[in-house]
Design an enzyme around this catalytic site. Sequence first.
Site, PDB file in Angstrom:
ATOM      1  CD  GLU A 394     -17.068 -30.399  33.081  1.00  0.00           C
ATOM      2  OE1 GLU A 394     -16.569 -31.472  33.502  1.00  0.00           O
ATOM      3  OE2 GLU A 394     -17.375 -30.236  31.887  1.00  0.00           O
ATOM      4  CB  THR A 510     -10.613 -35.727  20.330  1.00  0.00           C
ATOM      5  OG1 THR A 510     -10.592 -34.997  21.537  1.00  0.00           O
ATOM      6  CG2 THR A 510     -12.032 -35.848  19.801  1.00  0.00           C
TER       7      THR A 510
END
Length: 814
Positions: A394, A510
């Site tokens: 992440e 997106t």
Amino acid sequence: MILQCAQGVIISLLIAAISFSQIVQANPSADVPPSHLSPAHLRLLKYETKELFLHAWDSYMNYGFPADEVTPISCQPYGPDFFDLDDTVRNDAMGNTSSTILDNLDSLIILEEWDRLSVVLDYLEGTPDLFNQNTIIQVFESTIRSLGGLMSSHLLLETLRDDPQSRASEVECIKKYDGFLLELALDLGYRLIPAFKTTTQMPVPRINLSKGVKGVPARLQKETCTAGAASPALEFTLLSKLSGDLIFENYTQQTFWKLWSSKSPLNLLPMTLDPLSSLWKDSTTGIGASVDSFYEYAAKMSILFDDKDMWNVFKTSYKALLTHSLYEPLGTVNSGGAIFSNIDVNSGRLASVWLDSLGAFWSGLQVLTGQVRDAVRTHMIYLKIWNTYDSIPERLDFVNRHSETGRPIQLEWYPLRPEFIESTYYLYRATRDPMYLQIGERVLELLQTKFKQRCGFSGFQNVLTGELQDRMETFVMSETLKYLYLLFDAEDKVLLHTNLMDNKNWVFSTEAHPLWYDKRKTVPTIKKKLEDRRINNENSIRSSLLDRITAKFNMYGSLSDNITIAQKAPHLYPNYYTTGDQENVVKVDPYEERFNQCEVSPFSTGPFTSSGYYTLKNLFSSNAIYGNVLKRPKHLGPHKDIELNENFYNRFSLVQNPLECERLPTTELSDVVLGNINFMSSIQISKLPLMKPKGEKHEYDLWIPKMAFSRLKLEKLEVDKIDTMNNRITKEYIESFFIEKSDPLFTIENGTTIVSDVKVDSTSVLRVLQVNGVDVDPRGLIWTSPYLGETLKYTSRNRVVLEGMVVENILSWW
Ligand SMILES: *[C@@H]1O[C@H](CO)[C@@H](O)[C@H](O)[C@H]1NC(C)=O
Ligand SMILES: *[C@@H]1O[C@H](CO)[C@@H](O)[C@H](O)[C@H]1NC(C)=O
Ligand SMILES: *[C@@H]1O[C@H](CO)[C@@H](O)[C@H](O)[C@H]1NC(C)=O
Ligand SMILES: *[C@@H]1O[C@H](CO)[C@@H](O)[C@H](O)[C@H]1NC(C)=O
Ligand SMILES: *[C@@H]1O[C@H](CO)[C@@H](O)[C@H](O)[C@H]1NC(C)=O
């Protein structure tokens, strides 16, 4: 000797990956299975990807439905935590609205899974109160997942139903599709739009689906991010276009343009703001989490709505990021892996050294906007990260300040995010280079062997230990698996790749939902349609939904005036100022040229005969430069460089054109800001395409009338160092700048030449690599003119002196 990488680090990495002699001696056609990435092999990979999707889908329908998700390991339904409202990580994307379905209707259409589609369409048609939930959701997440998903499926179903070329027009659930998904989308839209009705025009981040803004505790509304506030404009503007109710477009576009008009003088937008006070909460920006889809949607709205102002927003932002955020250590300048780093919006300086997983989408956007060369380079960094971690953590530091002992990984999870595979898909479509298929094959293999669970797919909770998550977010199917499937569709058989989509200005949202809008069609007003449907459905299960949206429509949508979007015309800083009448100078913004040409082939070889990837310079520089960070956790086993997969290398590297790594430069790089950085975007940089008085061409040269207010990337050349052009600097070369040592150096002040005793370091010379983010061509020079008040110093041979050193490639015009 084929591999000439100077750095021991690189060579040992290569040896660890595959045997050296094999690379050198392999015969490209001998022991390579002919099927490798052949059309038949790709069909197999596509089929296997679909199998994975169906495994996840069927698990959800059997064990999760009608909850939002299914847990992949424990096979339980999973939805919002009704007791802990502060668990926003869990609750934001789950409204107790069967989100997995909403996010994946279009996936089922793309996969042509008609039976499965029919089941869920029946369910949705019979559930008019789907969104009437006492839950708190995040506006941005439900816009991109649910609203986008519904509109995308609506558009796809209408096209399949009405297009005579469609191979699906006879499928029962498509034939009878009557547009009810758009009605559900409208219902959701009316529930979400109050978030934008604030006095500041900045939306609050969350909404209570059944009770609106009032049903959300104030503590959950304190902060919204730039991406979250700005990007709903895309889905909502489309909803206005499809429904005729302008309220969605009005509110969300006002927010978008207000945000843009609040950019810093460097044309950068910070990442977070307080919607109630309308104040920025930080001064950092980048391309990843919190700001990512701002750029993405400026570009995509320009395509979808043919909106030139949006295109200017993208271009202006992209230029600003190239200028300030592009991070290229030595050995990667103009080639090799490139990073867009986090920077301060006011000073342009590096603000933090982490990269986030979400930022991997950036190369896909670069492809879409024609910046393919840049895209290859940003993608390359994520490839190296994937090689190391079999995933993209992440958040990780690309500079490990604590070297051996420090932990480069700041946030250690990887929930099977799609961005890396999404960009790989874009790059493959643009280049058709087999390397990108090879990357896809490795990702597929990991999904099959490492991430697949009894009821779906689990990403890493901790990439360092291998601990898995018992959660499968809806994007695993709707994006990760979708892009992987589309990647392998090299033969263009999938609906989206066929001529069904010709003449549609479509983009992926997106959340990977294909969306389009045909402005040649007149804006439909569904008012009359709604009335008819209400009469026809008076006693049907859908009458409550129809009543609800008709009431809202009558409240807002009956407005006859066009809504003016007050702040739409943004103030764009011109990149020029008038310089008087310089002969031979044509004012061209070299940045602009990036957008004028269509880069389709960044590699020097054609597709499928070989991989052009191996012709990239500095293919392995990043392995050495980021060696501290790219440390493979033990539980993952031996290191795997996808680009050095043996079969692939033998088949696609072309032995005649062996892999060569340039030496890593050993010169020093520095960044110098001259004058006030806030004026930077107003200085003119031009090309000199015309003839010099002596008849020489200036095609590689730049013209910068005013050096003050610029930001220079400088390389320090010293004897025996390797420079960024892979040359060893000789004594003779340095001395050539000081031949006439007796010549007095002089400065120019107020236009008057003044002999001075400025001391110049005669053992080193500076080279300018970039001015304000614009690359200086190694063959060219920068021309400038002594400008009144400028504090630059010049040598008698008209070279500029900076920081006590002569600059190799800036010359005074006079
Ligand atoms: C969640 O939705 C289901 C219908 O799918 C409903 O039966 C249930 O009551 C909802 N849960 C809550 C807490 O609202
Ligand atoms: C939604 O709002 C209502 C009304 O204020 C409130 O009673 C309810 O608890 C809210 N729902 C959630 C999940 O907080
Ligand atoms: C458009 O939005 C502005 C505020 O953003 C609001 O004042 C105005 O009433 C809206 N107009 C319509 C027709 O919704
Ligand atoms: C609204 O805009 C359309 C298209 O730009 C234009 O044709 C129309 O005249 C406008 N209507 C009003 C009331 O200004
Ligand atoms: C240059 O101009 C400034 C202000 O106009 C003046 O203060 C300074 O003395 C001048 N310098 C020279 C060397 O003439």
